[in-house]
Design an enzyme around this catalytic site. Structure first.
Site, PDB file in Angstrom:
ATOM      1  N   LEU A  94       0.820  -1.205   0.000  1.00  0.00           N
ATOM      2  CA  LEU A  94       0.000   0.000   0.000  1.00  0.00           C
ATOM      3  C   LEU A  94       0.855   1.256   0.000  1.00  0.00           C
ATOM      4  CD1 LEU A  94      -2.315  -1.527   2.693  1.00  0.00           C
ATOM      5  CD2 LEU A  94      -2.957  -1.197   0.297  1.00  0.00           C
ATOM      6  N   PRO A  95       0.295   2.416  -0.402  1.00  0.00           N
ATOM      7  CA  PRO A  95       1.109   3.612  -0.599  1.00  0.00           C
ATOM      8  C   PRO A  95       1.650   4.275   0.662  1.00  0.00           C
ATOM      9  CG  PRO A  95      -0.927   3.717  -1.889  1.00  0.00           C
ATOM     10  CD  PRO A  95      -1.075   2.576  -0.945  1.00  0.00           C
ATOM     11  N   ASN A  99      -3.119   4.426   4.596  1.00  0.00           N
ATOM     12  CA  ASN A  99      -3.705   3.330   3.816  1.00  0.00           C
ATOM     13  C   ASN A  99      -3.576   2.004   4.564  1.00  0.00           C
ATOM     14  OD1 ASN A  99      -2.147   5.081   1.265  1.00  0.00           O
ATOM     15  ND2 ASN A  99      -4.367   4.861   1.283  1.00  0.00           N
ATOM     16  N   THR A 125       5.900   0.770   2.506  1.00  0.00           N
ATOM     17  CA  THR A 125       6.924   1.536   3.217  1.00  0.00           C
ATOM     18  C   THR A 125       6.207   2.572   4.071  1.00  0.00           C
ATOM     19  OG1 THR A 125       8.548   1.221   1.463  1.00  0.00           O
ATOM     20  CG2 THR A 125       8.942   3.027   2.985  1.00  0.00           C
ATOM     21  N   LYS A 200      14.467   0.046   5.264  1.00  0.00           N
ATOM     22  CA  LYS A 200      13.965   0.587   4.001  1.00  0.00           C
ATOM     23  C   LYS A 200      14.061   2.111   3.965  1.00  0.00           C
ATOM     24  CE  LYS A 200      11.971   1.065   0.056  1.00  0.00           C
ATOM     25  NZ  LYS A 200      10.588   0.760  -0.265  1.00  0.00           N
ATOM     26  N   LYS A 275       7.251  11.077   0.227  1.00  0.00           N
ATOM     27  CA  LYS A 275       6.657  10.458   1.417  1.00  0.00           C
ATOM     28  C   LYS A 275       7.705   9.706   2.220  1.00  0.00           C
ATOM     29  CE  LYS A 275       5.054   6.475   1.275  1.00  0.00           C
ATOM     30  NZ  LYS A 275       5.474   5.095   1.573  1.00  0.00           N
TER      31      LYS A 275
END
Length: 327
Positions: A94-95, A99, A125, A200, A275
């Site tokens: 998911l973004p 979300n 992420t 990440k 983001k």
């Protein structure tokens, strides 16, 4: 004769173990796997699960995103909750943090219908704190949550060559690894829930800084009269070589099969990079860690988002720099 018998017996035992492994894997592959989030990354990841014999039960907030996967054999349902009713191993891609929170804890979320013992693997992420929050909520329902964000981009997702950075209960790592190796070339256990996200975020901050540096370098070289392909060749045999220069070059005409060769379409969107850099900024603030270049990269990609680059690949920073010069 006794030695020969023992040798034959050992061969037979090894063969039986091999057959048992193959049989177990074959049986496991018949157990459905849920997948929520079929965007640029999620769709090829789900396809690779299908290629490896796993029935996939999928959903996405945009129903049209499900059609291609449905055409090759996936079962499509309407909500994440329905996925949880039908599968006891679920991946999400998911973004952003909101979300993930909605998909797991919303009115039609996974945790409303999750079965005890379900393995939940989130490859989004997001903020490590949100991963820990989701793990705690899943534990209350008798499920296990692991964070497993990825590196490698759309190309690696299509070729099943992603790198997964996994955080969670170590005893569940092997169960997660079985699925993740169908979609990636590298699966690395990082530690407790949230450590996958930490790895990440650090990787993407370096990626952003490296891409800006590569774009600046390519632009300067072109302005100095160098052929961009020649400059890239020199960089890639010299100490300036990096992933952004040798695999994902941002200058158009240097490489085929990358977003810069397709007007920066596809790939990893500028808005997503902004983001991720925001996550790095937040965690750096919380841990009192100086990240001057990371902060500057965050500012650059945020400005790009406000200048029409939000949906272009993040390597479009090359184009942004050229336009800033008035070229």
């Amino acid at each position: 004769m006794a030695a020969l018998f023992r040798g034959s017996r050992n061969v037979l035992l090894r063969w039986n173990k091999h057959l048992a492994f193959v049989s177990t894997r074959s049986m496991a592959s018949k157990t459905p796997v849920g997948f929520v989030g079929l965007g640029n990354m999620g769709s090829p990841m789900a396809k690779n699960l299908l290629k490896n014999g796993y029935p996939v039960i999928a959903t996405d907030v945009f129903p049209e995103s499900c059609k291609e996967l449905q055409d090759i054999g996936a079962q499509v349902v309407d909500t994440p909750g329905e996925v949880a009713e039908k599968a006891d191993r679920i991946l999400t891609m998911l973004p952003s943090s909101p979300n993930v929170i909605e998909v797991y804890t919303g009115p039609n979320g996974i945790l409303k219908k999750v079965k005890k013992g379900t393995l939940l693997i989130d490859s989004s992420t997001i903020d490590p704190a949100v991963s820990r929050e989701m793990a705690a909520a899943a534990e209350k329902m008798g499920a296990v949550f692991m964070d497993a964000p990825v590196s490698g981009g759309v190309g690696a997702a299509s070729l099943a060559k992603l790198t997964f950075m996994v955080g969670g209960v170590e005893e569940e790592y092997n169960a997660a690894q079985e699925l993740l190796t169908c979609m990636g070339a590298n699966v690395v256990y990082c530690g407790p829930v949230g450590t996958g996200q930490a790895a990440k975020i650090c990787n993407n901050m370096l990626l952003a800084i490296g891409m800006i540096g590569t774009a600046e370098t390519m632009n300067l070289g072109i302005r100095l009269g160098l052929d961009p392909k020649l400059l890239a060749k020199i960089l890639n045999m010299s100490s300036g070589r990096c992933w952004s220069s040798d695999t994902y070059n941002p200058a158009p005409g240097v490489m085929e099969g990358v977003p810069s060769a397709n007007n920066y379409q596809g790939g990893f969107g500028t808005t997503l990079m902004a983001k991720d850099l925001g996550l790095a900024q937040n965690t750096a603030t919380n841990t009192k860690t100086p990240i001057p270049l990371g902060s500057l990269a965050h500012q650059i990609f945020r400005v790009m988002c406000s200048r029409g680059y939000a949906n272009k690949d993040f390597s479009s920073v090359f184009q942004f720099l050229r336009e800033e010069e008035g070229q």
